[in-house]
Design an enzyme around this catalytic site. Structure first.
Site, PDB file in Angstrom:
ATOM      1  N   THR A  79       0.834  -1.205   0.000  1.00 54.18           N
ATOM      2  CA  THR A  79       0.000   0.000   0.000  1.00 54.18           C
ATOM      3  C   THR A  79       0.870   1.257   0.000  1.00 54.18           C
ATOM      4  OG1 THR A  79      -1.731  -1.212   1.137  1.00 54.18           O
ATOM      5  CG2 THR A  79      -1.859   1.198   1.233  1.00 54.18           C
ATOM      6  N   ASN A 158      -5.064  -9.505  -8.288  1.00 52.39           N
ATOM      7  CA  ASN A 158      -5.133 -10.236  -7.014  1.00 52.39           C
ATOM      8  C   ASN A 158      -6.382 -11.098  -6.882  1.00 52.39           C
ATOM      9  OD1 ASN A 158      -5.882  -7.340  -6.951  1.00 52.39           O
ATOM     10  ND2 ASN A 158      -6.862  -7.897  -5.031  1.00 52.39           N
ATOM     11  N   GLN A 186       1.196  -9.457  -6.390  1.00 54.72           N
ATOM     12  CA  GLN A 186       0.750 -10.846  -6.501  1.00 54.72           C
ATOM     13  C   GLN A 186       1.662 -11.686  -7.397  1.00 54.72           C
ATOM     14  OE1 GLN A 186      -1.670 -12.349  -4.826  1.00 54.72           O
ATOM     15  NE2 GLN A 186      -2.469 -10.532  -3.816  1.00 54.72           N
ATOM     16  N   GLY A 207       6.118  -8.036   1.193  1.00 55.79           N
ATOM     17  CA  GLY A 207       6.711  -9.236   1.778  1.00 55.79           C
ATOM     18  C   GLY A 207       5.733 -10.331   2.172  1.00 55.79           C
ATOM     19  N   THR A 244      13.067   5.322  10.849  1.00 59.51           N
ATOM     20  CA  THR A 244      14.040   4.285  11.218  1.00 59.51           C
ATOM     21  C   THR A 244      13.662   2.971  10.556  1.00 59.51           C
ATOM     22  OG1 THR A 244      14.456   5.396  13.301  1.00 59.51           O
ATOM     23  CG2 THR A 244      15.095   3.060  13.174  1.00 59.51           C
ATOM     24  N   CYS A 331      -9.658  -7.342   1.150  1.00 61.36           N
ATOM     25  CA  CYS A 331     -10.045  -5.993   1.560  1.00 61.36           C
ATOM     26  C   CYS A 331     -11.519  -5.737   1.271  1.00 61.36           C
ATOM     27  CB  CYS A 331      -9.204  -4.963   0.828  1.00 61.36           C
ATOM     28  SG  CYS A 331      -7.465  -5.308   0.950  1.00 61.36           S
TER      29      CYS A 331
HETATM   30  N1  PLP Z   1      -1.615  -4.582  -4.348  1.00 65.24           N
HETATM   31  C1  PLP Z   1      -2.128  -5.813  -4.534  1.00 65.24           C
HETATM   32  C2  PLP Z   1      -2.316  -6.330  -5.931  1.00 65.24           C
HETATM   33  C3  PLP Z   1      -2.478  -6.599  -3.433  1.00 65.24           C
HETATM   34  O1  PLP Z   1      -2.986  -7.816  -3.619  1.00 65.24           O
HETATM   35  C4  PLP Z   1      -2.294  -6.066  -2.126  1.00 65.24           C
HETATM   36  C5  PLP Z   1      -2.726  -6.818  -0.942  1.00 65.24           C
HETATM   37  O2  PLP Z   1      -3.714  -7.556  -0.980  1.00 65.24           O
HETATM   38  C6  PLP Z   1      -1.742  -4.773  -1.995  1.00 65.24           C
HETATM   39  C7  PLP Z   1      -1.416  -4.063  -3.132  1.00 65.24           C
HETATM   40  C8  PLP Z   1      -1.499  -4.168  -0.659  1.00 65.24           C
HETATM   41  O3  PLP Z   1      -0.321  -4.694  -0.078  1.00 65.24           O
HETATM   42  P1  PLP Z   1      -0.065  -4.597   1.482  1.00 65.24           P
HETATM   43  O4  PLP Z   1      -1.010  -5.534   2.144  1.00 65.24           O
HETATM   44  O5  PLP Z   1       1.376  -5.016   1.648  1.00 65.24           O
HETATM   45  O6  PLP Z   1      -0.261  -3.179   1.885  1.00 65.24           O
END
Ligand code: PLP
Length: 393
Positions: A79, A158, A186, A207, A244, A331
């Site tokens: 994100t 995703n 993904q 990660g 940090t 989400c």
């Molecule tokens: N982008 C994609 C395609 C994702 O599938 C996700 C998480 O589901 C994210 C971004 C967000 O990543 P994070 O959970 O590390 O913030």
């Protein structure tokens, strides 16, 4: 498989939502919580250990995507990397233009920053996709204007696992002097990713999608790209990302990406064979459709819609059989809105509600697939027998 204390072990098939942290990754991280706890910016030996560990991890991430080591910047996850790329490019280049091109099926970590930028005076084109979730490169070309400063298209979706023509889109962007960002969250650990070959200027990774720790990620920024900082504060990460460093997390991210990419062909082959068994047998159930592209898809992604029933109900029943899966993305699964990805692929609302995503991981076995295939048809039959929509047909 992990025991949930009942007779049936948990069958976890929601790896696109998150993965467990690999035990070798945890082992690599542990000394950086206790023994080598120094602040990497401090000028003494114990701090130097932290700094050295960060640089080793940076090299591992760079190697995994064929990037220059000094162009990897550690962040708190997908994100943050998406927000940094999109907002950072937009504000740094607004003297050149205010137009961004993206797609209607991006993750919210891309769509919401784009919507926010619209409120700040930027124009965003949300490209449509075909019924498989594929972006047409001609549509990208047609959307470009004299004001376009950024194209952002995800490497793999995703929810439905469709793999986009990233190399071709990157080529179009480069020819037109426009920055190209891809959300590869993904894709890492599932398909080979090469920022040079794919003409990528900025790339997001996270990660916890490849057996690394949660809250870790990175943004690749090609040398020479003009981008504003997102986090302001200290001088960390060559003054580009303040705060940090999460040293144990960064060490874990490095170890995880090294493991996830070192035998990717064999991993992908194994996932694909489990995936194809699931897809082929689940499609035997009547009034059932595959979401996403039949071949241009992630090796670990299965997404099927079952007409006349709700994905939420399938998940609840699967949970009672100790199977963890998802409907749409993690989400959006708390909301009752159908997935914007399935709607983007032109699926009618009433059908889009019945989607089930099974995303495989390295600990899944043929026995797990047998078990899921023994449970799902029973559940679907039971739910359809109760569904007023099914009884009208
Ligand atoms: N982008 C994609 C395609 C994702 O599938 C996700 C998480 O589901 C994210 C971004 C967000 O990543 P994070 O959970 O590390 O913030």
């Amino acid at each position: 498989m992990q025991s949930n204390g009942e007779e049936q072990n948990l069958v976890y098939m929601d790896h696109a939502a998150t993965t467990y942290t690999d035990s070798d990754v945890v082992k690599a991280m542990l000394p950086y919580f206790t023994e080598y706890f120094g602040n990497p910016s401090s000028p003494y030996t114990i701090a130097n250990e932290s700094e050295t560990a960060i640089e080793k991890a940076r090299k591992k991430v760079a190697n995994a995507i064929n990037a220059r080591t000094d162009r990897i910047f550690f962040t708190s996850g997908g994100t943050e990397s998406d927000n940094w790329a999109i907002k950072g490019i937009s504000f740094a280049n607004k003297n050149k233009g205010n137009h961004i091109i993206t797609t209607a099926i991006e993750h919210h970590a891309v769509l919401h920053p784009c919507e926010w930028l619209e409120k700040q005076g930027f124009d965003v084109t949300y490209l449509p996709v075909d019924k498989f979730g594929l972006v047409d490169v001609e549509d990208v070309k047609d959307a470009i204007t004299d004001h376009t400063i950024l194209i952002t298209v995800m490497l793999a979706n995703n929810e439905i696992g469709t793999i986009e023509p990233i190399k071709e889109i990157g080529e179009v962007a480069r020819k037109n002097g426009i920055y190209f960002h891809t959300d590869a969250v993904q894709a890492i650990g599932q398909v080979p990713v090469d920022v040079e070959d794919m003409n990528i200027d900025l790339l997001t990774l996270s990660g916890h999608k490849f057996y690394g720790p949660k809250g870790t990620g990175a943004l690749y920024i090609k040398k020479g790209v003009k981008i504003d900082n997102f986090m302001h504060g200290g001088a960390q990460e060559k003054q580009c990302r303040a705060g940090t460093e999460n040293v144990p997390g960064i060490v874990g991210l490095g170890k995880a990406i090294e493991i996830a990419t070192r035998d990717i062909e064999n991993h992908a082959k194994r996932m694909q064979s489990l995936r194809d068994r699931l897809i082929n047998e689940l499609l035997e159930i009547p009034n059932t459709h595959l979401c996403g592209h039949p071949t241009k898809r992630l090796p670990n992604n299965v997404n099927i819609v079952f007409e006349y029933i709700e994905g939420e109900s399938i998940l609840l029943l699967l949970d009672s059989y100790s199977i963890a899966a998802s409907t749409g993305s993690a989400c959006t699964s708390a909301s009752l809105e159908p997935s914007h990805v399935l709607i983007g692929c032109g699926m009618p609302h009433e059908i889009a509600h019945g989607s089930l995503r099974l995303s495989l991981g390295k600990e899944n076995t043929d026995e797990d697939v047998d078990y899921v295939l023994s449970v799902v048809p029973t559940i679907i039959e039971r739910l359809r027998s109760m569904s007023p929509m099914a009884s009208k047909k």
